[in-house]
Design a protein around this motif. Structure first.
Motif, PDB file in Angstrom:
ATOM      1  N   GLY A 102       0.775  -1.227   0.000  1.00 45.57           N
ATOM      2  CA  GLY A 102       0.000   0.000   0.000  1.00 45.57           C
ATOM      3  C   GLY A 102       0.808   1.280   0.000  1.00 45.57           C
ATOM      4  O   GLY A 102       0.245   2.376   0.098  1.00 45.57           O
ATOM      5  N   TRP A 103       2.135   1.179  -0.150  1.00 48.30           N
ATOM      6  CA  TRP A 103       2.989   2.365  -0.070  1.00 48.30           C
ATOM      7  C   TRP A 103       2.621   3.409  -1.119  1.00 48.30           C
ATOM      8  O   TRP A 103       2.641   4.612  -0.845  1.00 48.30           O
ATOM      9  CB  TRP A 103       4.457   1.972  -0.233  1.00 48.30           C
ATOM     10  N   ASP A 104       2.272   2.942  -2.321  1.00 44.68           N
ATOM     11  CA  ASP A 104       1.969   3.878  -3.400  1.00 44.68           C
ATOM     12  C   ASP A 104       0.677   4.647  -3.125  1.00 44.68           C
ATOM     13  O   ASP A 104       0.585   5.848  -3.411  1.00 44.68           O
ATOM     14  CB  ASP A 104       1.890   3.148  -4.740  1.00 44.68           C
ATOM     15  N   ARG A 105      -0.311   3.978  -2.535  1.00 45.17           N
ATOM     16  CA  ARG A 105      -1.568   4.666  -2.212  1.00 45.17           C
ATOM     17  C   ARG A 105      -1.340   5.741  -1.154  1.00 45.17           C
ATOM     18  O   ARG A 105      -1.937   6.822  -1.215  1.00 45.17           O
ATOM     19  CB  ARG A 105      -2.614   3.655  -1.731  1.00 45.17           C
ATOM     20  N   VAL A 106      -0.488   5.423  -0.176  1.00 44.48           N
ATOM     21  CA  VAL A 106      -0.195   6.400   0.874  1.00 44.48           C
ATOM     22  C   VAL A 106       0.440   7.652   0.280  1.00 44.48           C
ATOM     23  O   VAL A 106       0.004   8.784   0.535  1.00 44.48           O
ATOM     24  CB  VAL A 106       0.742   5.792   1.940  1.00 44.48           C
ATOM     25  N   LEU A 107       1.466   7.470  -0.537  1.00 39.65           N
ATOM     26  CA  LEU A 107       2.169   8.622  -1.097  1.00 39.65           C
ATOM     27  C   LEU A 107       1.296   9.415  -2.063  1.00 39.65           C
ATOM     28  O   LEU A 107       1.390  10.645  -2.132  1.00 39.65           O
ATOM     29  CB  LEU A 107       3.452   8.163  -1.788  1.00 39.65           C
ATOM     30  N   MET A 108       0.440   8.718  -2.805  1.00 41.12           N
ATOM     31  CA  MET A 108      -0.425   9.431  -3.741  1.00 41.12           C
ATOM     32  C   MET A 108      -1.439  10.313  -3.018  1.00 41.12           C
ATOM     33  O   MET A 108      -1.861  11.342  -3.543  1.00 41.12           O
ATOM     34  CB  MET A 108      -1.144   8.447  -4.659  1.00 41.12           C
ATOM     35  N   ARG A 109      -1.818   9.954  -1.805  1.00 41.21           N
ATOM     36  CA  ARG A 109      -2.724  10.813  -1.037  1.00 41.21           C
ATOM     37  C   ARG A 109      -2.056  12.153  -0.733  1.00 41.21           C
ATOM     38  O   ARG A 109      -2.699  13.207  -0.790  1.00 41.21           O
ATOM     39  CB  ARG A 109      -3.141  10.126   0.261  1.00 41.21           C
ATOM     40  N   PHE A 110      -0.761  12.123  -0.426  1.00 44.89           N
ATOM     41  CA  PHE A 110      -0.032  13.374  -0.209  1.00 44.89           C
ATOM     42  C   PHE A 110       0.059  14.161  -1.513  1.00 44.89           C
ATOM     43  O   PHE A 110      -0.164  15.377  -1.543  1.00 44.89           O
ATOM     44  CB  PHE A 110       1.375  13.082   0.315  1.00 44.89           C
ATOM     45  N   HIS A 111       0.391  13.471  -2.576  1.00 46.08           N
ATOM     46  CA  HIS A 111       0.556  14.129  -3.874  1.00 46.08           C
ATOM     47  C   HIS A 111      -0.748  14.778  -4.328  1.00 46.08           C
ATOM     48  O   HIS A 111      -0.758  15.923  -4.799  1.00 46.08           O
ATOM     49  CB  HIS A 111       1.025  13.097  -4.898  1.00 46.08           C
ATOM     50  N   GLN A 112      -1.845  14.067  -4.176  1.00 43.09           N
ATOM     51  CA  GLN A 112      -3.138  14.584  -4.626  1.00 43.09           C
ATOM     52  C   GLN A 112      -3.615  15.763  -3.793  1.00 43.09           C
ATOM     53  O   GLN A 112      -4.304  16.653  -4.304  1.00 43.09           O
ATOM     54  CB  GLN A 112      -4.175  13.455  -4.590  1.00 43.09           C
ATOM     55  N   GLY A 113      -3.244  15.778  -2.511  1.00 46.44           N
ATOM     56  CA  GLY A 113      -3.698  16.859  -1.648  1.00 46.44           C
ATOM     57  C   GLY A 113      -2.740  18.026  -1.558  1.00 46.44           C
ATOM     58  O   GLY A 113      -3.051  19.039  -0.920  1.00 46.44           O
ATOM     59  N   GLY A 114      -1.562  17.888  -2.178  1.00 43.29           N
ATOM     60  CA  GLY A 114      -0.573  18.953  -2.077  1.00 43.29           C
ATOM     61  C   GLY A 114       0.139  18.978  -0.745  1.00 43.29           C
ATOM     62  O   GLY A 114       0.783  19.974  -0.390  1.00 43.29           O
ATOM     63  N   GLY A 115       0.036  17.870   0.008  1.00 39.93           N
ATOM     64  CA  GLY A 115       0.703  17.786   1.302  1.00 39.93           C
ATOM     65  C   GLY A 115       2.145  17.331   1.157  1.00 39.93           C
ATOM     66  O   GLY A 115       2.689  17.237   0.055  1.00 39.93           O
ATOM     67  N   LEU A 116       2.761  17.027   2.277  1.00 35.35           N
ATOM     68  CA  LEU A 116       4.172  16.641   2.283  1.00 35.35           C
ATOM     69  C   LEU A 116       4.423  15.687   3.439  1.00 35.35           C
ATOM     70  O   LEU A 116       3.938  15.905   4.553  1.00 35.35           O
ATOM     71  CB  LEU A 116       5.055  17.879   2.442  1.00 35.35           C
ATOM     72  N   LEU A 117       5.166  14.626   3.171  1.00 29.98           N
ATOM     73  CA  LEU A 117       5.563  13.678   4.205  1.00 29.98           C
ATOM     74  C   LEU A 117       7.021  13.917   4.576  1.00 29.98           C
ATOM     75  O   LEU A 117       7.907  13.849   3.722  1.00 29.98           O
ATOM     76  CB  LEU A 117       5.395  12.240   3.710  1.00 29.98           C
ATOM     77  N   LEU A 118       7.257  14.189   5.849  1.00 32.55           N
ATOM     78  CA  LEU A 118       8.606  14.267   6.402  1.00 32.55           C
ATOM     79  C   LEU A 118       8.745  13.059   7.326  1.00 32.55           C
ATOM     80  O   LEU A 118       8.256  13.075   8.455  1.00 32.55           O
ATOM     81  CB  LEU A 118       8.807  15.579   7.167  1.00 32.55           C
ATOM     82  N   ASP A 119       9.367  12.008   6.831  1.00 32.76           N
ATOM     83  CA  ASP A 119       9.346  10.728   7.527  1.00 32.76           C
ATOM     84  C   ASP A 119      10.351  10.689   8.670  1.00 32.76           C
ATOM     85  O   ASP A 119      11.565  10.790   8.462  1.00 32.76           O
ATOM     86  CB  ASP A 119       9.626   9.590   6.540  1.00 32.76           C
ATOM     87  N   LEU A 120       9.837  10.519   9.887  1.00 30.75           N
ATOM     88  CA  LEU A 120      10.682  10.518  11.076  1.00 30.75           C
ATOM     89  C   LEU A 120      11.670   9.363  11.100  1.00 30.75           C
ATOM     90  O   LEU A 120      12.721   9.454  11.736  1.00 30.75           O
ATOM     91  CB  LEU A 120       9.806  10.446  12.334  1.00 30.75           C
ATOM     92  N   GLU A 121      11.331   8.281  10.421  1.00 28.70           N
ATOM     93  CA  GLU A 121      12.183   7.097  10.466  1.00 28.70           C
ATOM     94  C   GLU A 121      13.536   7.332   9.808  1.00 28.70           C
ATOM     95  O   GLU A 121      14.504   6.638  10.095  1.00 28.70           O
ATOM     96  CB  GLU A 121      11.470   5.927   9.780  1.00 28.70           C
ATOM     97  N   PHE A 122      13.614   8.347   8.937  1.00 27.78           N
ATOM     98  CA  PHE A 122      14.823   8.535   8.143  1.00 27.78           C
ATOM     99  C   PHE A 122      15.582   9.815   8.464  1.00 27.78           C
ATOM    100  O   PHE A 122      16.558  10.124   7.782  1.00 27.78           O
ATOM    101  CB  PHE A 122      14.457   8.508   6.653  1.00 27.78           C
ATOM    102  N   ILE A 123      15.157  10.564   9.467  1.00 25.01           N
ATOM    103  CA  ILE A 123      15.905  11.775   9.785  1.00 25.01           C
ATOM    104  C   ILE A 123      17.192  11.409  10.514  1.00 25.01           C
ATOM    105  O   ILE A 123      17.216  10.538  11.380  1.00 25.01           O
ATOM    106  CB  ILE A 123      15.074  12.771  10.618  1.00 25.01           C
ATOM    107  N   THR A 124      18.275  12.074  10.138  1.00 24.52           N
ATOM    108  CA  THR A 124      19.586  11.799  10.718  1.00 24.52           C
ATOM    109  C   THR A 124      20.275  13.096  11.108  1.00 24.52           C
ATOM    110  O   THR A 124      19.955  14.172  10.590  1.00 24.52           O
ATOM    111  CB  THR A 124      20.485  11.037   9.722  1.00 24.52           C
ATOM    112  N   ASP A 125      21.240  12.980  12.018  1.00 25.64           N
ATOM    113  CA  ASP A 125      21.991  14.157  12.437  1.00 25.64           C
ATOM    114  C   ASP A 125      23.155  14.404  11.483  1.00 25.64           C
ATOM    115  O   ASP A 125      23.285  13.741  10.444  1.00 25.64           O
ATOM    116  CB  ASP A 125      22.472  14.008  13.883  1.00 25.64           C
TER     117      ASP A 125
END
Length: 296
Positions: A102-125
């Motif tokens: 379902g990864w593609d459906r999740v990302l397309m919801r952001f794309h369609q709404g003009g939102g943005l995902l900042l994924d906490l799992e991948f933030i690094t110092d």
């Protein structure tokens, strides 16, 4: 410049028992100049009263979709399933960058709404280290589930020579499966227990393709895996949200570990820690929409 509002959305159990902003870190964020909205929750470890006492604004659960567009929506894990477009900036661990189901459906919801995902799992110092490793505080629990921990990193066939495998691997690229139904046929196999913290059972890069559904710490803690006749049995306990078994430790670890990054969200466009994960999102969307255009 007006204060930036962080909107902590409520989450259902078991994930919702953990809190990514504690009353202590909320107080620090308010001192930093943020407005902090907290959705009411009767399962979160940090009580609503604790957030209210330090100056947070309590709002109804699941009110985030109707929040003003300049509010940054923050949480621990993925949002509830739905099909409406996502129009806000969201900061949470979405589990959709390793091709999970379902990864593609999740990302397309952001794309369609003009939102943005900042994924906490991948933030690094600045040293490339993750700000937080989900599940660190539950390693003793995972080990207790299996009684013994075995780490095999290169020669995967050696796994079968051990009684127990504890899997805590998080992959950034595919590897050969650790255990398969074919390898379970090996004569003299000793492996009888597999345990771990994983939510990758629905990913094509699942290192243990002998199971496709996670177990549950309350309802179904273990599952017996079919094995060839004449071989020893194999039991698996792969609980995706094991940190929720220790909500206090998990909540405090997450809140304290992520505070330095969250404190920069107000000007995320100017900070590399957030620009890196923005680029990940943009690149994934470009690849996804490009593929869709090609198919059309």
């Amino acid at each position: 410049m007006s204060a930036v509002t962080l909107h902590l959305h409520a989450e259902a159990a078991p994930i919702g028992t953990r809190g990514i902003i504690s009353p202590t870190t909320a107080h620090r964020l308010i001192q930093d100049g943020y407005n902090v909205y907290v959705e009411r929750s009767n399962v979160r470890y940090f009580k609503d009263s604790g957030h209210a006492a330090v100056g947070c604004t309590l709002v109804p659960a699941d009110s985030w979709p109707d929040a003003p567009l300049d509010h940054i929506i923050i949480g621990m894990k993925a949002l509830p399933e739905g099909d409406f477009p996502l129009k806000h900036v969201h900061a949470h661990a979405a589990h959709c960058y390793r091709n999970q189901a379902g990864w593609d459906r999740v990302l397309m919801r952001f794309h369609q709404g003009g939102g943005l995902l900042l994924d906490l799992e991948f933030i690094t110092d600045e040293n490339g280290e993750r700000f937080i490793t989900f599940g660190r505080e539950t390693r003793p629990v995972g080990a207790a589930l299996a009684s013994r921990e075995t780490e095999v990193r290169t020669d995967y066939s050696e796994i079968l020579e051990h009684d127990v495998l504890t899997n805590r691997v998080s992959l950034s690229s595919p590897v050969a499966p650790f255990v398969t139904f074919e390898s379970l046929k090996a004569p003299g196999r000793k492996l009888t227990v597999i345990s771990g913290i994983s939510n990758g059972s629905h990913s094509p890069d699942n290192q243990l393709p002998i199971y496709t559904n996670s177990t549950n710490s309350d309802v179904r803690p273990t599952v017996r895996i079919p094995t060839p006749s004449g071989t020893v049995t194999l039991t698996i306990a792969m609980i995706p949200y094991l940190p929720s078994l220790l909500p206090r430790e998990a909540s405090e670890s997450a809140a304290n570990g992520l505070y330095p990054a969250i404190s920069l969200l107000g000007g995320w466009q100017n900070h590399g820690v957030w620009l890196e994960v923005e680029k990940m999102y943009r690149d994934k969307i470009a690849a996804l929409t490009g593929n869709q255009t090609t198919k059309a």
